[in-house]
Design a protein around this motif. Structure first.
Motif, PDB file in Angstrom:
ATOM      1  N   TYR A   1       0.837  -1.203   0.000  1.00  9.98           N
ATOM      2  CA  TYR A   1       0.000   0.000   0.000  1.00  9.98           C
ATOM      3  C   TYR A   1       0.872   1.253   0.000  1.00  9.98           C
ATOM      4  O   TYR A   1       0.638   2.184  -0.777  1.00  9.98           O
ATOM      5  CB  TYR A   1      -0.925  -0.003   1.219  1.00  9.98           C
ATOM      6  N   LEU A   2       1.882   1.281   0.868  1.00 13.09           N
ATOM      7  CA  LEU A   2       2.765   2.454   0.928  1.00 13.09           C
ATOM      8  C   LEU A   2       3.457   2.679  -0.414  1.00 13.09           C
ATOM      9  O   LEU A   2       3.548   3.811  -0.888  1.00 13.09           O
ATOM     10  CB  LEU A   2       3.811   2.297   2.028  1.00 13.09           C
ATOM     11  N   LYS A   3       3.955   1.614  -1.021  1.00 14.91           N
ATOM     12  CA  LYS A   3       4.626   1.755  -2.313  1.00 14.91           C
ATOM     13  C   LYS A   3       3.667   2.294  -3.367  1.00 14.91           C
ATOM     14  O   LYS A   3       4.054   3.097  -4.208  1.00 14.91           O
ATOM     15  CB  LYS A   3       5.197   0.414  -2.758  1.00 14.91           C
ATOM     16  N   SER A   4       2.424   1.876  -3.326  1.00 13.25           N
ATOM     17  CA  SER A   4       1.455   2.326  -4.329  1.00 13.25           C
ATOM     18  C   SER A   4       1.105   3.799  -4.166  1.00 13.25           C
ATOM     19  O   SER A   4       0.630   4.429  -5.104  1.00 13.25           O
ATOM     20  CB  SER A   4       0.182   1.486  -4.257  1.00 13.25           C
ATOM     21  N   GLN A   5       1.330   4.360  -2.985  1.00 11.72           N
ATOM     22  CA  GLN A   5       0.981   5.750  -2.729  1.00 11.72           C
ATOM     23  C   GLN A   5       1.972   6.740  -3.318  1.00 11.72           C
ATOM     24  O   GLN A   5       1.584   7.825  -3.716  1.00 11.72           O
ATOM     25  CB  GLN A   5       0.857   5.991  -1.215  1.00 11.72           C
ATOM     26  N   ASP A   6       3.235   6.390  -3.364  1.00 10.30           N
ATOM     27  CA  ASP A   6       4.217   7.383  -3.795  1.00 10.30           C
ATOM     28  C   ASP A   6       5.489   6.709  -4.293  1.00 10.30           C
ATOM     29  O   ASP A   6       6.576   7.036  -3.854  1.00 10.30           O
ATOM     30  CB  ASP A   6       4.547   8.321  -2.631  1.00 10.30           C
ATOM     31  N   TYR A   7       5.348   5.758  -5.180  1.00 12.25           N
ATOM     32  CA  TYR A   7       6.520   5.033  -5.638  1.00 12.25           C
ATOM     33  C   TYR A   7       6.904   5.510  -7.031  1.00 12.25           C
ATOM     34  O   TYR A   7       6.083   5.541  -7.933  1.00 12.25           O
ATOM     35  CB  TYR A   7       6.244   3.532  -5.660  1.00 12.25           C
ATOM     36  N   ASP A   8       8.140   5.878  -7.172  1.00 13.98           N
ATOM     37  CA  ASP A   8       8.654   6.335  -8.461  1.00 13.98           C
ATOM     38  C   ASP A   8       9.929   5.567  -8.754  1.00 13.98           C
ATOM     39  O   ASP A   8      10.976   5.846  -8.181  1.00 13.98           O
ATOM     40  CB  ASP A   8       8.930   7.841  -8.396  1.00 13.98           C
ATOM     41  N   ASP A   9       9.828   4.566  -9.635  1.00 14.51           N
ATOM     42  CA  ASP A   9      11.002   3.732  -9.889  1.00 14.51           C
ATOM     43  C   ASP A   9      11.973   4.364 -10.876  1.00 14.51           C
ATOM     44  O   ASP A   9      12.994   3.781 -11.204  1.00 14.51           O
ATOM     45  CB  ASP A   9      10.598   2.332 -10.349  1.00 14.51           C
ATOM     46  N   THR A  10      11.685   5.580 -11.314  1.00 14.30           N
ATOM     47  CA  THR A  10      12.620   6.262 -12.215  1.00 14.30           C
ATOM     48  C   THR A  10      13.615   7.124 -11.444  1.00 14.30           C
ATOM     49  O   THR A  10      14.567   7.626 -12.020  1.00 14.30           O
ATOM     50  CB  THR A  10      11.874   7.146 -13.229  1.00 14.30           C
ATOM     51  N   HIS A  11      13.367   7.292 -10.153  1.00 14.24           N
ATOM     52  CA  HIS A  11      14.213   8.176  -9.352  1.00 14.24           C
ATOM     53  C   HIS A  11      14.422   7.554  -7.984  1.00 14.24           C
ATOM     54  O   HIS A  11      13.468   7.330  -7.243  1.00 14.24           O
ATOM     55  CB  HIS A  11      13.521   9.540  -9.209  1.00 14.24           C
ATOM     56  N   PHE A  12      15.672   7.232  -7.654  1.00 15.26           N
ATOM     57  CA  PHE A  12      15.964   6.754  -6.302  1.00 15.26           C
ATOM     58  C   PHE A  12      16.407   7.952  -5.482  1.00 15.26           C
ATOM     59  O   PHE A  12      17.439   8.562  -5.759  1.00 15.26           O
ATOM     60  CB  PHE A  12      17.052   5.674  -6.301  1.00 15.26           C
ATOM     61  N   PRO A  13      15.630   8.293  -4.461  1.00 15.34           N
ATOM     62  CA  PRO A  13      15.879   9.551  -3.752  1.00 15.34           C
ATOM     63  C   PRO A  13      17.044   9.526  -2.766  1.00 15.34           C
ATOM     64  O   PRO A  13      17.422  10.570  -2.264  1.00 15.34           O
ATOM     65  CB  PRO A  13      14.567   9.756  -2.993  1.00 15.34           C
ATOM     66  N   GLY A  14      17.597   8.393  -2.488  1.00  6.78           N
ATOM     67  CA  GLY A  14      18.591   8.308  -1.425  1.00  6.78           C
ATOM     68  C   GLY A  14      17.899   7.878  -0.141  1.00  6.78           C
ATOM     69  O   GLY A  14      16.696   8.069   0.028  1.00  6.78           O
ATOM     70  N   LEU A  15      18.639   7.324   0.762  1.00  5.87           N
ATOM     71  CA  LEU A  15      18.028   6.736   1.953  1.00  5.87           C
ATOM     72  C   LEU A  15      17.318   7.746   2.843  1.00  5.87           C
ATOM     73  O   LEU A  15      16.227   7.476   3.350  1.00  5.87           O
ATOM     74  CB  LEU A  15      19.086   5.978   2.754  1.00  5.87           C
ATOM     75  N   ASP A  16      17.910   8.914   3.034  1.00  2.00           N
ATOM     76  CA  ASP A  16      17.272   9.902   3.909  1.00  2.00           C
ATOM     77  C   ASP A  16      15.938  10.378   3.343  1.00  2.00           C
ATOM     78  O   ASP A  16      14.933  10.444   4.064  1.00  2.00           O
ATOM     79  CB  ASP A  16      18.202  11.092   4.159  1.00  2.00           C
ATOM     80  N   GLU A  17      15.928  10.695   2.049  1.00  2.00           N
ATOM     81  CA  GLU A  17      14.680  11.156   1.434  1.00  2.00           C
ATOM     82  C   GLU A  17      13.652  10.023   1.401  1.00  2.00           C
ATOM     83  O   GLU A  17      12.462  10.247   1.653  1.00  2.00           O
ATOM     84  CB  GLU A  17      14.919  11.678   0.014  1.00  2.00           C
ATOM     85  N   LEU A  18      14.096   8.803   1.110  1.00  2.00           N
ATOM     86  CA  LEU A  18      13.184   7.668   1.096  1.00  2.00           C
ATOM     87  C   LEU A  18      12.559   7.466   2.474  1.00  2.00           C
ATOM     88  O   LEU A  18      11.346   7.266   2.600  1.00  2.00           O
ATOM     89  CB  LEU A  18      13.926   6.406   0.651  1.00  2.00           C
ATOM     90  N   LYS A  19      13.375   7.540   3.499  1.00  4.80           N
ATOM     91  CA  LYS A  19      12.879   7.408   4.870  1.00  4.80           C
ATOM     92  C   LYS A  19      11.846   8.491   5.171  1.00  4.80           C
ATOM     93  O   LYS A  19      10.780   8.201   5.722  1.00  4.80           O
ATOM     94  CB  LYS A  19      14.039   7.502   5.854  1.00  4.80           C
ATOM     95  N   ASP A  20      12.132   9.727   4.804  1.00  3.70           N
ATOM     96  CA  ASP A  20      11.197  10.831   5.036  1.00  3.70           C
ATOM     97  C   ASP A  20       9.881  10.614   4.294  1.00  3.70           C
ATOM     98  O   ASP A  20       8.799  10.873   4.835  1.00  3.70           O
ATOM     99  CB  ASP A  20      11.817  12.164   4.617  1.00  3.70           C
ATOM    100  N   ARG A  21       9.968  10.136   3.053  1.00  3.15           N
ATOM    101  CA  ARG A  21       8.754   9.893   2.267  1.00  3.15           C
ATOM    102  C   ARG A  21       7.908   8.794   2.895  1.00  3.15           C
ATOM    103  O   ARG A  21       6.682   8.900   2.952  1.00  3.15           O
ATOM    104  CB  ARG A  21       9.118   9.542   0.829  1.00  3.15           C
ATOM    105  N   ILE A  22       8.556   7.734   3.378  1.00  6.26           N
ATOM    106  CA  ILE A  22       7.824   6.645   4.029  1.00  6.26           C
ATOM    107  C   ILE A  22       7.148   7.149   5.301  1.00  6.26           C
ATOM    108  O   ILE A  22       5.968   6.883   5.542  1.00  6.26           O
ATOM    109  CB  ILE A  22       8.754   5.454   4.326  1.00  6.26           C
ATOM    110  N   ILE A  23       7.869   7.902   6.110  1.00 10.48           N
ATOM    111  CA  ILE A  23       7.301   8.452   7.341  1.00 10.48           C
ATOM    112  C   ILE A  23       6.106   9.348   7.026  1.00 10.48           C
ATOM    113  O   ILE A  23       5.060   9.274   7.688  1.00 10.48           O
ATOM    114  CB  ILE A  23       8.380   9.209   8.147  1.00 10.48           C
ATOM    115  N   ASP A  24       6.218  10.189   6.004  1.00 10.32           N
ATOM    116  CA  ASP A  24       5.106  11.059   5.614  1.00 10.32           C
ATOM    117  C   ASP A  24       3.882  10.244   5.216  1.00 10.32           C
ATOM    118  O   ASP A  24       2.754  10.552   5.627  1.00 10.32           O
ATOM    119  CB  ASP A  24       5.506  11.969   4.455  1.00 10.32           C
TER     120      ASP A  24
END
Length: 66
Positions: free
Chosen positions: A8-31
């Motif tokens: 569900y989380l991946k379906s909400q904001d997953y963009d496989d064309t851009h890997f944001p880096g671990l910090d940004e990914l963590k922030d996006r998941i928390i949001d």
């Protein structure tokens, strides 16, 4: 928590064309977790509890649960 919730989380904001880096990914998941409907999270937890009870009732044997 469960494969459902991660999907569900991946379906909400997953963009496989851009890997944001671990910090940004963590922030996006928390949001996204913070934006999740509490009732949906409650249902997911209840489903996990039901699955665990079926497993207990079957003495730990594998279970196909629906």
């Amino acid at each position: 928590m469960d494969f459902f919730f991660w999907g569900y989380l991946k379906s909400q904001d997953y963009d496989d064309t851009h890997f944001p880096g671990l910090d940004e990914l963590k922030d996006r998941i928390i949001d996204k977790v913070g934006e999740t409907d509490p009732e949906m999270v409650q249902r997911a937890f209840e489903d996990i509890l039901r699955r665990l009870q079926v497993c207990i009732n079957r003495n730990g044997r594998s279970v196909e649960y629906r």
